[in-house]
Design a protein around this motif. Structure first.
Motif, PDB file in Angstrom:
ATOM      1  N   GLY A 104       0.892  -1.081   0.246  1.00 13.32           N
ATOM      2  CA  GLY A 104      -0.068  -0.132   0.015  1.00 13.32           C
ATOM      3  C   GLY A 104       0.586   1.516  -0.193  1.00 13.32           C
ATOM      4  N   GLU A 105       2.192   1.087   0.834  1.00 17.73           N
ATOM      5  CA  GLU A 105       2.494   2.587   0.672  1.00 17.73           C
ATOM      6  C   GLU A 105       3.494   2.933  -0.309  1.00 17.73           C
ATOM      7  OE1 GLU A 105       5.456   1.411   3.945  1.00 17.73           O
ATOM      8  OE2 GLU A 105       3.786   2.406   5.859  1.00 17.73           O
ATOM      9  N   LEU A 106       3.400   1.572  -1.192  1.00 14.15           N
ATOM     10  CA  LEU A 106       4.574   1.227  -2.764  1.00 14.15           C
ATOM     11  C   LEU A 106       3.852   2.164  -3.492  1.00 14.15           C
ATOM     12  CD1 LEU A 106       6.471  -1.899  -2.440  1.00 14.15           C
ATOM     13  CD2 LEU A 106       7.577   0.304  -2.434  1.00 14.15           C
ATOM     14  N   ALA A 107       1.912   1.354  -3.299  1.00 14.44           N
ATOM     15  CA  ALA A 107       1.459   2.408  -4.334  1.00 14.44           C
ATOM     16  C   ALA A 107       1.380   3.784  -4.460  1.00 14.44           C
ATOM     17  CB  ALA A 107      -0.040   1.789  -4.235  1.00 14.44           C
ATOM     18  N   ALA A 108       1.152   4.118  -2.699  1.00  9.91           N
ATOM     19  CA  ALA A 108       0.469   5.528  -2.824  1.00  9.91           C
ATOM     20  C   ALA A 108       2.464   6.223  -2.945  1.00  9.91           C
ATOM     21  CB  ALA A 108       0.553   5.448  -1.029  1.00  9.91           C
ATOM     22  N   ASP A 109       3.526   5.834  -2.820  1.00  6.48           N
ATOM     23  CA  ASP A 109       4.562   6.490  -3.297  1.00  6.48           C
ATOM     24  C   ASP A 109       4.995   6.833  -4.380  1.00  6.48           C
ATOM     25  OD1 ASP A 109       5.468   6.816  -0.854  1.00  6.48           O
ATOM     26  OD2 ASP A 109       6.537   5.100  -0.791  1.00  6.48           O
ATOM     27  N   ALA A 110       3.792   5.710  -5.098  1.00  2.00           N
ATOM     28  CA  ALA A 110       4.159   6.008  -6.720  1.00  2.00           C
ATOM     29  C   ALA A 110       2.941   7.032  -7.454  1.00  2.00           C
ATOM     30  CB  ALA A 110       3.279   4.585  -7.384  1.00  2.00           C
ATOM     31  N   ASP A 111       1.909   6.803  -6.779  1.00  2.00           N
ATOM     32  CA  ASP A 111       1.031   8.080  -6.495  1.00  2.00           C
ATOM     33  C   ASP A 111       1.501   9.785  -6.226  1.00  2.00           C
ATOM     34  OD1 ASP A 111      -1.018   6.409  -7.708  1.00  2.00           O
ATOM     35  OD2 ASP A 111      -1.979   5.697  -5.724  1.00  2.00           O
ATOM     36  N   ARG A 112       2.106   9.541  -5.395  1.00  2.00           N
ATOM     37  CA  ARG A 112       2.750  11.267  -5.207  1.00  2.00           C
ATOM     38  C   ARG A 112       3.616  11.666  -5.227  1.00  2.00           C
ATOM     39  NH1 ARG A 112       1.632   9.318   0.562  1.00  2.00           N
ATOM     40  NH2 ARG A 112       3.146   8.032   0.475  1.00  2.00           N
ATOM     41  N   HIS A 113       4.106  10.307  -6.266  1.00  2.00           N
ATOM     42  CA  HIS A 113       6.113  10.880  -7.316  1.00  2.00           C
ATOM     43  C   HIS A 113       6.267   9.770  -7.894  1.00  2.00           C
ATOM     44  CE1 HIS A 113       7.367  12.793  -3.427  1.00  2.00           C
ATOM     45  NE2 HIS A 113       6.559  12.305  -2.865  1.00  2.00           N
ATOM     46  N   PRO A 114       5.249   9.814  -9.357  1.00  2.00           N
ATOM     47  CA  PRO A 114       5.261   9.330 -10.652  1.00  2.00           C
ATOM     48  C   PRO A 114       6.895   9.737 -10.786  1.00  2.00           C
ATOM     49  CG  PRO A 114       3.940  10.995 -10.676  1.00  2.00           C
ATOM     50  CD  PRO A 114       4.218  11.138  -9.565  1.00  2.00           C
ATOM     51  N   ASP A 115       7.519  10.312 -11.221  1.00  2.00           N
ATOM     52  CA  ASP A 115       8.445  10.266 -11.922  1.00  2.00           C
ATOM     53  C   ASP A 115       9.998  10.687 -10.616  1.00  2.00           C
ATOM     54  OD1 ASP A 115       8.243   9.980 -14.201  1.00  2.00           O
ATOM     55  OD2 ASP A 115       7.005  12.634 -14.058  1.00  2.00           O
ATOM     56  N   GLY A 116      11.134  10.483 -10.589  1.00  2.00           N
ATOM     57  CA  GLY A 116      11.299  10.935  -9.453  1.00  2.00           C
ATOM     58  C   GLY A 116      12.526   9.618  -8.124  1.00  2.00           C
ATOM     59  N   VAL A 117      13.163   9.362  -7.331  1.00  2.00           N
ATOM     60  CA  VAL A 117      13.660   8.920  -6.803  1.00  2.00           C
ATOM     61  C   VAL A 117      13.573   8.759  -5.695  1.00  2.00           C
ATOM     62  CG1 VAL A 117      16.177   7.965  -6.515  1.00  2.00           C
ATOM     63  CG2 VAL A 117      16.188   8.932  -8.705  1.00  2.00           C
ATOM     64  N   ILE A 118      13.297   7.814  -4.783  1.00  3.31           N
ATOM     65  CA  ILE A 118      12.696   7.760  -3.984  1.00  3.31           C
ATOM     66  C   ILE A 118      13.458   7.485  -2.767  1.00  3.31           C
ATOM     67  CG2 ILE A 118      11.700   7.428  -1.399  1.00  3.31           C
ATOM     68  CD1 ILE A 118       8.618   8.050  -3.578  1.00  3.31           C
ATOM     69  N   ILE A 119      14.578   7.784  -1.587  1.00  5.07           N
ATOM     70  CA  ILE A 119      15.478   6.613  -0.911  1.00  5.07           C
ATOM     71  C   ILE A 119      14.787   6.377   0.304  1.00  5.07           C
ATOM     72  CG2 ILE A 119      17.523   6.622  -0.365  1.00  5.07           C
ATOM     73  CD1 ILE A 119      18.501   8.463  -2.784  1.00  5.07           C
ATOM     74  N   ASP A 120      14.640   5.651   0.552  1.00  2.00           N
ATOM     75  CA  ASP A 120      13.574   5.187   2.457  1.00  2.00           C
ATOM     76  C   ASP A 120      14.594   4.728   2.835  1.00  2.00           C
ATOM     77  OD1 ASP A 120      11.961   5.555   4.167  1.00  2.00           O
ATOM     78  OD2 ASP A 120      10.602   4.343   2.897  1.00  2.00           O
ATOM     79  N   ILE A 121      15.294   5.590   3.720  1.00  2.00           N
ATOM     80  CA  ILE A 121      16.901   4.823   4.937  1.00  2.00           C
ATOM     81  C   ILE A 121      15.747   4.015   5.278  1.00  2.00           C
ATOM     82  CG2 ILE A 121      18.480   5.605   6.416  1.00  2.00           C
ATOM     83  CD1 ILE A 121      19.819   7.465   4.404  1.00  2.00           C
ATOM     84  N   SER A 122      14.373   4.085   5.927  1.00  2.00           N
ATOM     85  CA  SER A 122      14.154   3.506   7.198  1.00  2.00           C
ATOM     86  C   SER A 122      13.475   2.604   6.889  1.00  2.00           C
ATOM     87  CB  SER A 122      12.206   4.682   7.918  1.00  2.00           C
ATOM     88  OG  SER A 122      12.128   4.941   6.444  1.00  2.00           O
ATOM     89  N   ARG A 123      13.024   2.431   5.561  1.00  2.00           N
ATOM     90  CA  ARG A 123      12.520   0.863   5.537  1.00  2.00           C
ATOM     91  C   ARG A 123      13.885   0.170   4.176  1.00  2.00           C
ATOM     92  NH1 ARG A 123       8.248   4.383   5.120  1.00  2.00           N
ATOM     93  NH2 ARG A 123       6.202   2.924   6.408  1.00  2.00           N
TER      94      ARG A 123
END
Length: 252
Positions: free
Chosen positions: A133-152
């Motif tokens: 669910g979080e992956l899908a939400a991230d994709a919706d919020r950031h359709p383009d670009g890089v997310i470096i999630d250190i916590s996960r």
């Protein structure tokens, strides 16, 4: 419907199905002189999933099958449960069992066993559902670009997981936490391979960086090569870094 059968210790008297061990009659009992020397039974291997200081008290077996599939196989859910209970009693007469039926809305999609695990609140299944669910939400919020999630410990490229290995993520994290500073190869070795039996040389570091950059695809220039020195992380406007509220274990 789907079924989860969980042989485990329980306080429900109705769930107990004791089966006493067979007793030898005196006429057939072996005499003390004829008894073979006692051999100590081999100790059971310790379950890897059981942390030190705890003990295993049972297990859960999730069975995914609905009534229609059971009928097509010439059986039903009740007969499957009873067969598993009988087998458990034969293998271990002291075991106690408890069966629970997992319900789902008619026509609900997904694999039967996954529906069962979610319906019965399996922690790993719930965690996976939350992650998806979080992956899908991230994709919706950031359709383009890089997310470096250190916590996960994950990297998303245009909403899709980059598929980094553990060591590749550790390498990227090492650079990210030192943003803007050029890190020499020997510092990467000391920081990421200290204490390892197989310590790479500086040329091997270049191989690791090349593999990391190839997985970053068209965003690979966030890891820059400083010729003759080492590597540096450069943040772009389309790069988002997320950290947990607690400090990273990567101390510097």
């Amino acid at each position: 419907m789907s079924i989860a059968l969980a042989p485990a210790r329980t306080s429900h008297p109705a769930a107990v199905r004791p089966a006493g061990p067979a007793q030898a009659s005196p006429a057939h009992a072996p005499s003390a002189s004829a008894a073979s020397p006692s051999v100590p039974a081999p100790s059971a291997p310790r379950l890897r999933a059981v942390p030190e200081g705890t003990e295993a008290r049972g297990f859960v077996l999730y069975v995914g099958i609905d009534e229609a599939k059971a009928a097509a196989d010439g059986t039903n859910l009740h007969r499957i449960v009873e067969a598993l209970r009988t087998l458990t009693s034969e293998l271990s007469p002291s075991a106690e069992t408890y069966a629970a039926v997992a319900l789902a809305p008619e026509g609900a999609g997904g694999r039967d066993v996954d529906v069962v695990r979610l319906a019965l609140q399996d922690p790993s299944a719930l965690a996976r559902q939350r992650e998806e669910g979080e992956l899908a939400a991230d994709a919706d919020r950031h359709p383009d670009g890089v997310i470096i999630d250190i916590s996960r410990k994950r990297v998303l490229l245009d909403g899709e997981p980059a598929g980094l290995t553990y060591k590749e993520f550790e390498l990227l994290q090492f650079l990210v936490l030192r943003e803007g500073r050029t890190i020499e190869r020997h510092e990467l070795i000391d920081g990421l391979w200290a204490g390892d039996d197989d310590i790479p040389n500086e040329r091997t570091i270049d191989v690791h960086v090349r593999r990391l950059r190839s997985k970053l695809a068209h965003y690979q220039d966030i890891v820059r090569t400083v010729r003759g020195v080492g590597y540096r992380f450069d943040r772009h406007a389309d790069v988002s870094i997320r950290q947990a509220s607690t400090p990273s274990p990567d101390v510097f």
